[in-house]
Design an enzyme around this catalytic site. Structure first.
Site, PDB file in Angstrom:
ATOM      1  N   GLU A 117      -7.236   5.987  12.539  1.00  0.00           N
ATOM      2  CA  GLU A 117      -7.867   5.668  11.247  1.00  0.00           C
ATOM      3  C   GLU A 117      -6.995   4.702  10.460  1.00  0.00           C
ATOM      4  OE1 GLU A 117      -8.036   9.383   9.189  1.00  0.00           O
ATOM      5  OE2 GLU A 117      -8.687  10.482  10.968  1.00  0.00           O
ATOM      6  N   LYS A 119      -4.763   3.486   7.676  1.00  0.00           N
ATOM      7  CA  LYS A 119      -3.958   4.241   6.710  1.00  0.00           C
ATOM      8  C   LYS A 119      -4.057   3.526   5.373  1.00  0.00           C
ATOM      9  CE  LYS A 119       0.523   6.455   6.052  1.00  0.00           C
ATOM     10  NZ  LYS A 119       0.821   5.966   4.718  1.00  0.00           N
ATOM     11  N   ASP A 121      -3.628   2.474   1.636  1.00  0.00           N
ATOM     12  CA  ASP A 121      -2.458   2.477   0.779  1.00  0.00           C
ATOM     13  C   ASP A 121      -2.875   2.849  -0.638  1.00  0.00           C
ATOM     14  OD1 ASP A 121       0.151   2.301   0.224  1.00  0.00           O
ATOM     15  OD2 ASP A 121       0.261   0.115   0.216  1.00  0.00           O
ATOM     16  N   TYR A 227     -12.032   7.421   0.014  1.00  0.00           N
ATOM     17  CA  TYR A 227     -12.469   7.741   1.376  1.00  0.00           C
ATOM     18  C   TYR A 227     -11.959   9.132   1.723  1.00  0.00           C
ATOM     19  CZ  TYR A 227     -13.983   3.071   2.930  1.00  0.00           C
ATOM     20  OH  TYR A 227     -14.656   1.899   3.111  1.00  0.00           O
ATOM     21  N   LYS A 317       2.975   2.463  11.344  1.00  0.00           N
ATOM     22  CA  LYS A 317       3.058   1.580  10.186  1.00  0.00           C
ATOM     23  C   LYS A 317       2.950   0.109  10.578  1.00  0.00           C
ATOM     24  CE  LYS A 317       4.795   3.059   6.569  1.00  0.00           C
ATOM     25  NZ  LYS A 317       4.331   3.602   5.288  1.00  0.00           N
ATOM     26  N   CYS A 411      12.243 -33.478 -17.518  1.00  0.00           N
ATOM     27  CA  CYS A 411      11.713 -33.490 -16.160  1.00  0.00           C
ATOM     28  C   CYS A 411      12.842 -33.644 -15.149  1.00  0.00           C
ATOM     29  CB  CYS A 411      10.712 -34.633 -16.012  1.00  0.00           C
ATOM     30  SG  CYS A 411      10.132 -34.814 -14.316  1.00  0.00           S
ATOM     31  N   CYS A 414      12.304 -37.336 -13.495  1.00  0.00           N
ATOM     32  CA  CYS A 414      12.447 -38.605 -14.228  1.00  0.00           C
ATOM     33  C   CYS A 414      13.193 -38.482 -15.546  1.00  0.00           C
ATOM     34  CB  CYS A 414      11.072 -39.223 -14.463  1.00  0.00           C
ATOM     35  SG  CYS A 414      10.081 -38.283 -15.663  1.00  0.00           S
ATOM     36  N   CYS A 429       5.420 -32.651 -17.516  1.00  0.00           N
ATOM     37  CA  CYS A 429       6.017 -33.966 -17.684  1.00  0.00           C
ATOM     38  C   CYS A 429       4.849 -34.933 -17.863  1.00  0.00           C
ATOM     39  CB  CYS A 429       6.832 -34.347 -16.444  1.00  0.00           C
ATOM     40  SG  CYS A 429       7.274 -36.102 -16.425  1.00  0.00           S
ATOM     41  N   CYS A 434       6.411 -40.983 -13.505  1.00  0.00           N
ATOM     42  CA  CYS A 434       7.368 -40.029 -12.931  1.00  0.00           C
ATOM     43  C   CYS A 434       7.278 -40.057 -11.403  1.00  0.00           C
ATOM     44  CB  CYS A 434       7.057 -38.643 -13.471  1.00  0.00           C
ATOM     45  SG  CYS A 434       7.899 -37.321 -12.620  1.00  0.00           S
TER      46      CYS A 434
HETATM   47  S1  IVH Z   1      -3.924  12.427   7.049  1.00  0.00           S
HETATM   48  C1  IVH Z   1      -1.431  15.972   7.560  1.00  0.00           C
HETATM   49  N1  IVH Z   1      -5.314  10.206   7.102  1.00  0.00           N
HETATM   50  O1  IVH Z   1      -0.807   8.825   4.251  1.00  0.00           O
HETATM   51  C2  IVH Z   1      -2.261  14.793   7.417  1.00  0.00           C
HETATM   52  N2  IVH Z   1      -3.479  10.365   5.600  1.00  0.00           N
HETATM   53  O2  IVH Z   1       2.086   9.882   4.907  1.00  0.00           O
HETATM   54  C3  IVH Z   1      -1.807  13.921   6.339  1.00  0.00           C
HETATM   55  N3  IVH Z   1      -3.123   8.387   4.230  1.00  0.00           N
HETATM   56  O3  IVH Z   1      -0.198  11.388   1.966  1.00  0.00           O
HETATM   57  C4  IVH Z   1      -2.800  13.014   5.837  1.00  0.00           C
HETATM   58  N4  IVH Z   1      -4.825   7.226   5.020  1.00  0.00           N
HETATM   59  O4  IVH Z   1      -1.835   9.547   1.310  1.00  0.00           O
HETATM   60  C5  IVH Z   1      -4.274  10.857   6.555  1.00  0.00           C
HETATM   61  N5  IVH Z   1      -6.637   8.310   7.206  1.00  0.00           N
HETATM   62  C6  IVH Z   1      -5.615   8.971   6.673  1.00  0.00           C
HETATM   63  C7  IVH Z   1      -4.802   8.410   5.678  1.00  0.00           C
HETATM   64  C8  IVH Z   1      -3.734   9.145   5.164  1.00  0.00           C
HETATM   65  C9  IVH Z   1      -3.810   7.236   4.154  1.00  0.00           C
HETATM   66  C10 IVH Z   1      -1.925   8.693   3.437  1.00  0.00           C
HETATM   67  C11 IVH Z   1      -2.015   9.944   2.643  1.00  0.00           C
HETATM   68  C12 IVH Z   1      -0.835  10.777   3.050  1.00  0.00           C
HETATM   69  C13 IVH Z   1       0.052   9.786   3.697  1.00  0.00           C
HETATM   70  C14 IVH Z   1       0.843  10.430   4.804  1.00  0.00           C
END
Ligand code: IVH
Length: 670
Positions: A117, A119, A121, A227, A317, A411, A414, A429, A434
């Site tokens: 999935e 991740k 932010d 989400y 990551k 400037c 010039c 300027c 120039c």
């Molecule tokens: S699962 C035990 N799924 O990542 C499972 N986390 O470092 C933990 N996060 O605090 C969460 N997208 O804020 C999960 N698809 C996703 C995620 C997700 C972002 C974040 C979440 C969590 C951190 C874990």
């Protein structure tokens, strides 16, 4: 009980039902069935009735989306099941090791199914539903105890206030991520900048700041989204694994990220990682990696948790797009229009695989607002192809030897005194002679958004300028192949090619030539507008202020700038020279009157309402235009539908013409 009250109660119930259902269609399914105005009318009716009979406003009323009066503080909430974090993986090897650990722990080497999935932010939150009603929402906090931010979470349209089926357990604890889209973030920061408020460093901070408002009416104004990605206790739902859980949560009314993938092996997981990395620049929101979860709940149960993270999941990551480094000094660059841009000179640092040693500081106000000083350790950010920028200084690391940054008085090229006009962010300027401005203008003239002369890119132009071969635009047209050939880095072939490109470029449209001249306020769009109204450069040069102002789309500032430009004796002299050299751009008559999109390359972003993407693409082709699927340099127009992604920002920066769906239809109708 009065009959008015009865009627109001029944109507309210009906309205709540309807509004919930429209919200779900709009925010979750992206398939509205009524117009915004019709929705607004329903919502207003609900607000009116509730105002009349406040005792009828239930906790799940859609009116709760607008926020409630401010709290004194957030109360603490203890999570029934701890909210864990994830261990990180930084390479394919780390993910492979993760699988090996699973096999070892399970003492079983059978293949494992995973779910991969994006991740997000943002911020992890927990939503508690009792009998299908949203009753409590909290932050992760330290994992065990978080803060009660129910009122704030209720303002987020994609968080259901009530679940849409009754197949839900008595109490359900859903987890997911609250985040802010990139366009939402940019708009918010723009508004804050205008209001003189401090800017947020990134969408994550903006989302966090928005959720932490004690006054949820303020949260309601922020473009937050949600989400769902999990539940606290999988044993209470009918799903047997993560993938099934997603479809279950979807049925309950939650928004599920469409980029979640079921993977039959760790190699497929790696493929999806590469896919996400590739599409990351086009996503409407920030992701900082990918979460890999063992799909089966039975296996998850067997694997269990370590102190702070589950054994059955890992976060792969992305390479970081921010880094800290030292600000060594500031260079002041003179732009084509004379604007002075402060550029940070940085101790080189690698950000997402690219070495960064310069970053823009935008202008004087930005430096002041961020409080940046020379010698500071600074947080630098690189997003997609955008020029790196300094997010903020790290004030805690100051030694006291850092020095304030002052804009120069003169400037750097010039020596002419610089001025800052009222209402402008830039120091300028204004010396028309120039050298730095001249070089910048030449680079622009020959470059991609100008005449696009092959072989005469930035480097080449700098060389020709410093070798004194080109000092002004007409010089370009007297260049000879043997002059180029005698310079470093040129060969016979490249020299001949460049001369040929210069020659063929003489046959340019009026619009392109105007854009290339770099008249202040006259970009590609205005240039095209002017071309529509004037047959030749000569005619435009002779136009009066009134004539210009009569053109729709040309305002005071532009008109004045055009008049000033063509009124300048040096400009007149230059244009005469160019005409003598055979450069006399005319309005391009469209070869076939039926092809209004000739020479245009389109890209589409966001959802179209009146046409399907394919229909729109066909229309472009039918009208003589081309369609591109990626934002390359040859794209000229972006058609922007609903909920455009990050591409819009990029296109704006690239200076493309941005059209709404309506503009697009009009263009074709021409
Ligand atoms: S699962 C035990 N799924 O990542 C499972 N986390 O470092 C933990 N996060 O605090 C969460 N997208 O804020 C999960 N698809 C996703 C995620 C997700 C972002 C974040 C979440 C969590 C951190 C874990």
């Amino acid at each position: 009980m009065s009959s008015e009250f009865q009627t109001a109660r029944q109507r309210l119930e009906k309205l709540r039902e309807e509004i919930h259902s429209h919200c779900h269609r709009y925010y979750i399914l992206d398939q509205p069935i009524i117009a915004d105005a019709e929705y607004d009318a329903l919502f207003q009716e609900l607000l009116d009735i509730e105002q009349h009979f406040p005792q009828l406003a239930t906790d799940d009323s859609p009116s709760k989306r607008v926020g409630a009066p401010a709290l004194a503080k957030f109360n603490q909430v203890e999570h029934h099941f701890p909210m864990l974090s994830l261990e990180n993986a930084f390479s394919d090897e780390d993910t492979k090791n993760f699988e090996e650990r699973l096999h070892r722990f399970l003492k079983d080497h059978s293949p494992i199914n995973y779910v991969a999935e994006p991740k997000l932010d943002g911020l992890a939150v927990e939503l508690v539903y009792e009998k299908g009603l949203f009753v409590l929402g909290s932050t992760r906090g330290d994992g065990r105890i978080g803060e009660n931010i129910t009122a704030n979470l209720k303002t987020i349209s994609s968080i259901p206030l009530r679940l849409i089926t009754d197949m839900t357990p008595e109490r359900l604890e859903v987890r997911g991520e609250v985040f802010m889209s990139l366009t939402g973030f940019q708009q918010l920061n723009y508004d804050r900048g205008e209001a003189g408020e401090p800017l947020f460093a990134n969408p994550r901070n903006a989302a966090a700041g928005s959720l932490r408002q004690l006054d949820s009416r303020l949260t309601a104004l922020r473009p937050l989204d949600f989400y769902a990605y999990g539940i606290s206790d999988p044993s209470i739902v009918p799903s047997t694994g993560q993938m099934e859980l997603f479809s279950f949560l979807g049925k309950l009314g939650f928004k599920i990220n469409p980029l979640v993938r079921s993977c039959a092996s760790i190699d497929e997981v790696a493929d999806h990682y590469r896919h996400l990395l590739e599409i990351r620049p086009d996503l409407a929101y920030d992701i900082d990696g990918m979460v890999v979860k063992v799909d089966s709940f039975a296996l998850q149960e067997r694997l269990g948790n370590k102190a702070r993270s589950p054994r059955w999941a890992i976060a792969r990551k992305f390479p970081a797009s921010q880094a800290t480094t030292r600000l060594l000094g500031v260079d002041f660059q003179v732009g084509r229009t004379g604007a002075i841009t402060p550029v940070a000179l940085l101790e080189p640092v690698s950000i997402a695989g690219v070495t960064v040693s310069r970053a823009t500081l935008h202008n004087e106000d930005e430096i002041k607002r961020k409080g940046i000083r020379t010698g500071d350790m600074v947080l630098v950010q690189r997003a997609g192809d955008v020029i790196p920028e300094i997010v903020q200084p790290i004030a805690d690391l100051r030694t006291g030897r850092e020095k304030p940054i002052h804009m120069p008085q003169h400037c750097p090229s010039c020596g002419h005194a610089l001025i800052r006009e009222a209402g402008e962010a830039a120091v300028r300027c204004v010396n028309p002679h120039c050298p730095a401005q001249r070089l910048r203008s030449l680079i622009h003239f020959a470059g991609k958004s100008g005449m696009d002369i092959e072989g005469l890119g930035k480097k080449a132009m700098e060389q020709l300028f410093s070798e004194n071969l080109v000092q002004n635009i007409p010089d370009i047209y007297t260049l000879e192949a043997k002059q180029l050939q005698s310079l470093d880095g040129w060969a016979q072939k490249s020299a001949e090619n460049a001369i040929r490109a210069i020659k063929t470029g003489k046959n340019v449209s009026l619009a392109r030539f105007l854009a290339a001249l770099g008249i202040r306020y006259v970009g590609e769009v205005t240039a095209r507008l002017l071309e529509e109204h004037f047959l030749s450069l000569r005619q435009l040069a002779a136009a009066s202020r009134e004539e210009l102002l009569n053109i729709e789309g040309i305002g005071e500032q532009m008109a004045q700038s055009i008049i000033d430009y063509f009124g300048d004796a040096q400009v007149q002299d230059m244009l005469q020279k160019l005409a003598d050299l055979g450069l006399n751009p005319q309005k391009q008559t469209v070869v076939s009157a039926g092809l209004p999109l000739q020479n245009m390359v389109f890209i589409f972003t966001g959802g179209l309402t009146s046409l399907s993407r394919n229909e729109a693409k066909e229309l472009v082709k039918k009208h003589g235009g081309q369609v591109s699927s990626s934002l390359s340099k040859k794209v000229t127009h972006m058609v922007c539908g609903e909920k455009p992604g990050g591409k819009l920002q990029k296109a704006t920066e690239m200076g493309l013409t941005i059209l709404s769906e309506e503009d697009f239809q009009q263009l074709i109708a021409k």
